[in-house]
Enzyme design. Structure first.
Site, PDB file in Angstrom:
ATOM      1  N   TYR A 225      -3.989   2.574  11.789  1.00 42.25           N
ATOM      2  CA  TYR A 225      -4.927   2.967  11.708  1.00 42.25           C
ATOM      3  C   TYR A 225      -6.239   2.834  12.277  1.00 42.25           C
ATOM      4  O   TYR A 225      -7.150   3.666  11.887  1.00 42.25           O
ATOM      5  CB  TYR A 225      -5.666   3.643   9.989  1.00 42.25           C
ATOM      6  CG  TYR A 225      -4.006   3.862   9.146  1.00 42.25           C
ATOM      7  CD1 TYR A 225      -3.950   5.198   9.605  1.00 42.25           C
ATOM      8  CD2 TYR A 225      -2.728   3.288   8.776  1.00 42.25           C
ATOM      9  CE1 TYR A 225      -2.674   5.737   9.320  1.00 42.25           C
ATOM     10  CE2 TYR A 225      -1.739   3.580   8.614  1.00 42.25           C
ATOM     11  CZ  TYR A 225      -1.862   4.632   7.975  1.00 42.25           C
ATOM     12  OH  TYR A 225      -0.229   5.939   7.688  1.00 42.25           O
TER      13      TYR A 225
ATOM     14  N   PHE B 297       0.853  -1.181  -0.170  1.00 39.31           N
ATOM     15  CA  PHE B 297      -0.311  -0.476  -0.661  1.00 39.31           C
ATOM     16  C   PHE B 297       0.798   1.082  -0.723  1.00 39.31           C
ATOM     17  O   PHE B 297       0.306   2.261  -0.292  1.00 39.31           O
ATOM     18  CB  PHE B 297      -0.912  -0.206   1.128  1.00 39.31           C
ATOM     19  CG  PHE B 297      -0.348   0.362   2.451  1.00 39.31           C
ATOM     20  CD1 PHE B 297      -0.001   1.641   2.620  1.00 39.31           C
ATOM     21  CD2 PHE B 297      -0.063  -0.702   3.074  1.00 39.31           C
ATOM     22  CE1 PHE B 297       0.537   1.169   4.564  1.00 39.31           C
ATOM     23  CE2 PHE B 297       0.623  -1.160   4.341  1.00 39.31           C
ATOM     24  CZ  PHE B 297       0.956   0.383   4.910  1.00 39.31           C
ATOM     25  N   ASP B 298       1.955   1.446  -0.183  1.00 38.58           N
ATOM     26  CA  ASP B 298       3.051   2.315   0.255  1.00 38.58           C
ATOM     27  C   ASP B 298       4.043   2.274   0.667  1.00 38.58           C
ATOM     28  O   ASP B 298       4.899   0.496   0.697  1.00 38.58           O
ATOM     29  CB  ASP B 298       2.667   3.189   1.931  1.00 38.58           C
ATOM     30  CG  ASP B 298       3.383   4.918   1.523  1.00 38.58           C
ATOM     31  OD1 ASP B 298       3.451   5.277   0.382  1.00 38.58           O
ATOM     32  OD2 ASP B 298       2.886   5.377   2.561  1.00 38.58           O
TER      33      ASP B 298
ATOM     34  N   ILE C  18       2.460   6.675  12.613  1.00 36.89           N
ATOM     35  CA  ILE C  18       1.571   6.178  13.493  1.00 36.89           C
ATOM     36  C   ILE C  18       1.962   5.340  14.755  1.00 36.89           C
ATOM     37  O   ILE C  18       3.189   5.483  14.963  1.00 36.89           O
ATOM     38  CB  ILE C  18       0.746   5.121  12.436  1.00 36.89           C
ATOM     39  CG1 ILE C  18       2.336   4.006  11.875  1.00 36.89           C
ATOM     40  CG2 ILE C  18      -0.229   5.545  11.616  1.00 36.89           C
ATOM     41  CD1 ILE C  18       1.515   2.956  11.248  1.00 36.89           C
TER      42      ILE C  18
END
Length: 168
Positions: free
Chosen positions: A143, A98-99, A117
């Protein structure tokens, strides 16, 4: 009439007091595992084999974060308050990336300042420059129930490979 009012009042009081007490449970609470609380979401999760997640070879912190040093660096140690620079790749447990940081452009942040985070603040602390660490981050340190739509679903377990390239 008074009897009805007293009865109604008694029923109301009993109803409210019953609501304030949790119902007894026949199941005992889960015991804390050595080294931290039980985190069944990570321990019960299925990880894509390509991620090479090995919980048994990883260290579990009290918060439920798992980390494993893939390469132990020999440079300075990252400590809260320092600006750190790290290259990284992030995946969901199913293996979907995702990143990632850009090649040659590490992500910079002040460690412990809540700029990232919580799993990163905790997981990067103590790394040596030149080190590479795998972080398995429970939802509560990532998250959470909101996720980060549309990329990160609610309550997602995150897996990162982080390479520490500098501290200041």
């Amino acid at each position: 009439m008074r009897h009805i009012r007293r009865s109604a009042l008694a029923v109301t009081v009993l109803s409210l007091s019953a609501c304030s007490k949790p119902a007894p449970s026949s199941t005992p609470p889960a015991a804390a595992a050595p080294g931290g609380p039980v985190n069944p979401l990570i321990e019960a999760a299925t990880f894509d084999p390509a991620l090479q997640v090995d919980l048994k070879a990883s260290t579990k912190t009290a918060s439920g974060l798992y980390y494993r040093d893939v390469v132990t660096g020999n440079g300075p140690v990252a400590a809260p308050g320092q600006t750190v620079a790290a290259g990284y790749v992030g995946w969901l447990a199913n293996g979907k990336q995702f990143d990632a940081s850009s090649v040659g452009a590490p992500y910079r942040f002040v460690l412990g300042a809540h700029a990232v985070i919580a799993g990163w603040d905790e997981g990067v602390a103590g790394m040596h420059v030149g080190g590479k660490r795998q972080l398995i981050i429970p939802s509560g340190l990532g998250y959470g129930p909101a996720g980060s739509p549309p990329v990160i679903p609610p309550n997602a377990i995150l897996v990162f490979t982080v390479e520490l390239v500098g501290v200041q």
